[in-house]
Design an enzyme around this catalytic site. Structure first.
Site, mmCIF file in Angstrom:
data_model
loop_
_atom_site.group_PDB
_atom_site.id
_atom_site.type_symbol
_atom_site.label_atom_id
_atom_site.label_comp_id
_atom_site.label_asym_id
_atom_site.label_seq_id
_atom_site.Cartn_x
_atom_site.Cartn_y
_atom_site.Cartn_z
ATOM 1 N N ASP A 1 0.977 -1.080 0.003
ATOM 2 C CA ASP A 1 -0.172 -0.105 -0.202
ATOM 3 C C ASP A 1 0.788 1.286 -0.067
ATOM 4 O O ASP A 1 2.219 1.273 0.002
ATOM 5 C CB ASP A 1 -0.879 -0.123 1.246
ATOM 6 C CG ASP A 1 -0.366 0.132 2.568
ATOM 7 O OD1 ASP A 1 1.090 0.167 2.530
ATOM 8 O OD2 ASP A 1 -0.974 -0.251 3.555
ATOM 9 N N ASP B 1 -7.712 -7.815 1.156
ATOM 10 C CA ASP B 1 -6.501 -7.833 2.341
ATOM 11 C C ASP B 1 -7.301 -7.571 3.517
ATOM 12 O O ASP B 1 -8.315 -6.422 3.610
ATOM 13 C CB ASP B 1 -5.378 -6.799 1.962
ATOM 14 C CG ASP B 1 -5.613 -5.603 2.432
ATOM 15 O OD1 ASP B 1 -6.545 -4.854 1.630
ATOM 16 O OD2 ASP B 1 -5.209 -5.415 3.717
ATOM 17 N N CYS C 1 -11.788 -28.285 7.808
ATOM 18 C CA CYS C 1 -10.388 -27.569 6.959
ATOM 19 C C CYS C 1 -9.416 -28.638 7.067
ATOM 20 O O CYS C 1 -9.297 -29.709 7.783
ATOM 21 C CB CYS C 1 -10.139 -26.358 8.172
ATOM 22 S SG CYS C 1 -8.708 -25.527 7.624
ATOM 23 N N CYS D 1 -5.872 -27.484 6.995
ATOM 24 C CA CYS D 1 -4.622 -26.974 7.503
ATOM 25 C C CYS D 1 -4.064 -27.760 8.468
ATOM 26 O O CYS D 1 -4.781 -28.576 9.034
ATOM 27 C CB CYS D 1 -4.932 -25.362 7.669
ATOM 28 S SG CYS D 1 -5.572 -25.314 9.518
ATOM 29 N N CYS E 1 -5.737 -27.820 11.885
ATOM 30 C CA CYS E 1 -6.956 -28.949 11.884
ATOM 31 C C CYS E 1 -6.638 -30.008 11.628
ATOM 32 O O CYS E 1 -7.235 -31.257 12.156
ATOM 33 C CB CYS E 1 -7.984 -28.254 10.921
ATOM 34 S SG CYS E 1 -8.689 -26.850 11.443
ATOM 35 N N HIS F 1 -4.766 -21.088 10.496
ATOM 36 C CA HIS F 1 -5.975 -21.522 10.168
ATOM 37 C C HIS F 1 -6.900 -20.519 9.483
ATOM 38 O O HIS F 1 -7.798 -20.640 8.844
ATOM 39 C CB HIS F 1 -6.892 -22.260 11.594
ATOM 40 C CG HIS F 1 -8.348 -22.353 11.419
ATOM 41 N ND1 HIS F 1 -8.895 -23.316 10.334
ATOM 42 C CD2 HIS F 1 -9.302 -21.788 11.384
ATOM 43 C CE1 HIS F 1 -9.950 -23.427 10.172
ATOM 44 N NE2 HIS F 1 -10.575 -22.298 11.059
#
Lengths: 382, 382
Positions: free
Chosen positions: B90, B275, B313, B315, B318, B344
């Site tokens: 940014d 974002d 999930c 990930c 998880c 996560h």
């Protein structure tokens, strides 16, 4: 199970393999410390990536939070912390005598106040053994009375005698709980190791050792009550005085040690296993081990340093990031910095143990140790 | 380079591919935020493991610490943070107006006091552009004047006009610095995106959009000044009012958004890129996204919960750990907890974007969104 075999010796230094329910451990070996069921800032994946073979967890901490029954309900300590390799739990003795505000010690056990919630709690040799059985580590420790490093002979004698009486009670209870379970699962197989006390008094240490060995056929032996305030030369002297009396067949675990130079000195004096919070604690403070000694990454001199933390190291931290970036993470208080320096420091001690192992196997340890010391600058604290 | 192609649409929702110097980005896409050159508590390896395609870093933060020249000496932003996929920075506008104690804004630029060392600093459109060029992200943003969410029309008009004047200066400076460099390396290719302001006033937004499009042949367009205090229905209404006027060929980036329900609502209104710090910030507070809404892992009800954080999930968090263990990490203040919940939550938003992409490609987005909403319970804050 629980066999220890030697693959080589070099002077008093030994290279061996210890077989445990969740895997084998090659010695000399450094065990990272997962105080509360996690090695601070590191994941099990990180620990495997840096070659950790076995992790230590603290019975005292897990007993007060979340409690061993919660750990058991969550599948036991291995499942709880998602670590499928060997685990060792200490007995809580050291923490009860150093961390908790303890109220009363007598021959039955220790009454203390939990550092978490202030609750009054009571630990006995039997309870410490049961808690460790419930947690389910591969190796558990006998409940011991730890005297301060500067204790006189009478105080050390008292702690030694109590530790020996408690050892008998731990062994008896451990035999009972072990015999009540089927042995077909790794979590149902566990070995109990005694802890040798005796402070900085060689005669007490030797007497204690003889009496421990008379008490049973152990699969390993821990040396406690060192690195608790005494000088380094005195610690090394105690190790030298007991080494000739140590049974060759048992793995020897020096509790709470240590710094890189301590690992080298202790292996030189016949020690096989180590644990210490220093690599992760120092890492969180920005201190990183290198072959020339520790450096502090916050130092302004590293601001634009494009080189790796330790050019000899193969860990993610040294492979992927510059010293300048690592310094930025610390000055900017970023969590990733704590993790990356912890990761490197643990890798450093694991590589150090591996280097010693290789030197011992080719009977070249004295020369290797002299070379290592020429390069390394002692840095005890950060 | 910097082409955007559509693979499908479903209502106003779009699925596309954006080609950047360091790789391609499939949209809809959520960008994790690496404020200080690191996504808090996560490593680049973690980000790749959860499928992050592009990361945002904050020019303001990197300018005040460690400084763009230090980043350049450490190899540029990609090398600095060890992230070899696309980056977006940014312009610092948002931080200057929200974070720094700012002293004075006039047509030339903004004088402000650094939140790190209290030093007086000055940012202009030209400086913001040069700093971003020095950092070296794939996509950089024009320096904008952000008005508060509740700003009246006159205030919003003032910020819009200044942002448009600054955009011309950013574009001019960006063309100059870009033309002075060879284009054979990815780090020497960079695109500048304008930011549409106009607050919650549809007429201002539409006028601003027209004037931005008249100013140049952009490769993308950011929508700024939303999710800054206005209500959600009002934000959605603004998106609806400008959507028909947005060029189909440009990727549309809604800055600073957001929560799962915001991503779905904004994709429904034609947005491609997002974002937000929420997934990592909320994760560090113990709040975890699930398909039924957010849960707080500190809740005592999870104490002995052997199930995964989010059963849907994939990930590491998880796959490997129980809710009971994650709760323990938070109650015991362990760093690993911050990382595992951040991991996560980022994975949750990346999977959400991927699910939307798939639904759009088969032109099934309205049904998919209705299903998703039936299940998900709104939870804005934690």
């Amino acid at each position: 199970m629980f066999e220890f075999s030697l693959q080589g010796t070099s002077g008093a230094a030994r290279a061996g393999t210890l077989t445990l329910p969740h895997g084998t451990v090659e010695t000399p070996c450094f065990m990272p410390v997962g105080t509360q069921g996690t090695v601070r800032a590191l994941s099990p994946g990180d620990l495997k990536a840096v070659g950790a073979q076995i992790v230590l967890a603290n019975t005292y901490h897990l007993h007060v939070r979340p409690g061993e029954d919660v750990v058991a309900k969550l599948g036991g300590l291995h499942r709880f912390m998602a670590w499928d390799r060997p685990l060792l739990t200490d007995s809580g003795g050291f923490q009860v005598f150093s961390l908790a505000s303890f109220r009363r010690v007598d021959d039955d056990g220790v009454e203390f106040t939990s550092h978490v919630d202030g609750a009054k709690r009571y630990l006995t040799p039997e309870r410490a053994t049961e808690i460790q059985w419930t947690l389910g580590a591969d190796i558990v420790m006998a409940f011991d009375h730890v005297a301060p490093g500067a204790a006189d002979e009478a105080t050390s004698r008292d702690a030694l005698e109590r530790t020996l009486r408690w050892l008998e009670r731990c062994a008896k209870r451990h035999a009972t709980v072990s015999n009540n379970r089927p042995t077909d699962q790794p979590s149902n197989r566990q070995t109990l190791w005694p802890i040798l006390q005796g402070g900085t008094h060689p005669a007490l240490r030797l007497e204690g050792l003889k009496r421990i060995l008379d008490l049973g056929a152990w699969t390993g032996l821990a040396i406690g009550g060192l690195s608790v305030g005494e000088t380094k030369p005195l610690m090394y002297q105690i190790l030298e005085s007991i080494e000739p009396a140590l049974p060759r067949a048992l793995p020897r675990y020096l509790m709470g040690v240590g710094f890189p130079e301590d690992l080298v000195a202790a292996v030189e004096r016949g020690v096989d296993l180590f644990d210490c919070v220093a690599p992760t604690r120092n890492g969180r403070n920005g201190s990183a081990y290198t072959p020339e000694g520790a450096i502090n990454i916050r130092n302004a001199g590293f601001r634009e340093d494009t080189g790796p933390l330790d050019p000899t190291c193969d860990c993610e931290t040294c492979r992927e990031y510059s010293r300048g970036y690592l310094r930025h993470l610390f000055t900017a208080d970023e969590l990733l910095g704590l993790r990356l320096l912890s990761l490197h420091n643990v890798r450093f001690l694991i590589r150090l143990a591996g280097d010693m192992r290789r030197a011992i196997r080719i009977d070249d340890f004295p020369r290797w140790a002299a070379d290592w010391r020429r390069r390394y600058t002692r840095t005890d604290a950060t």
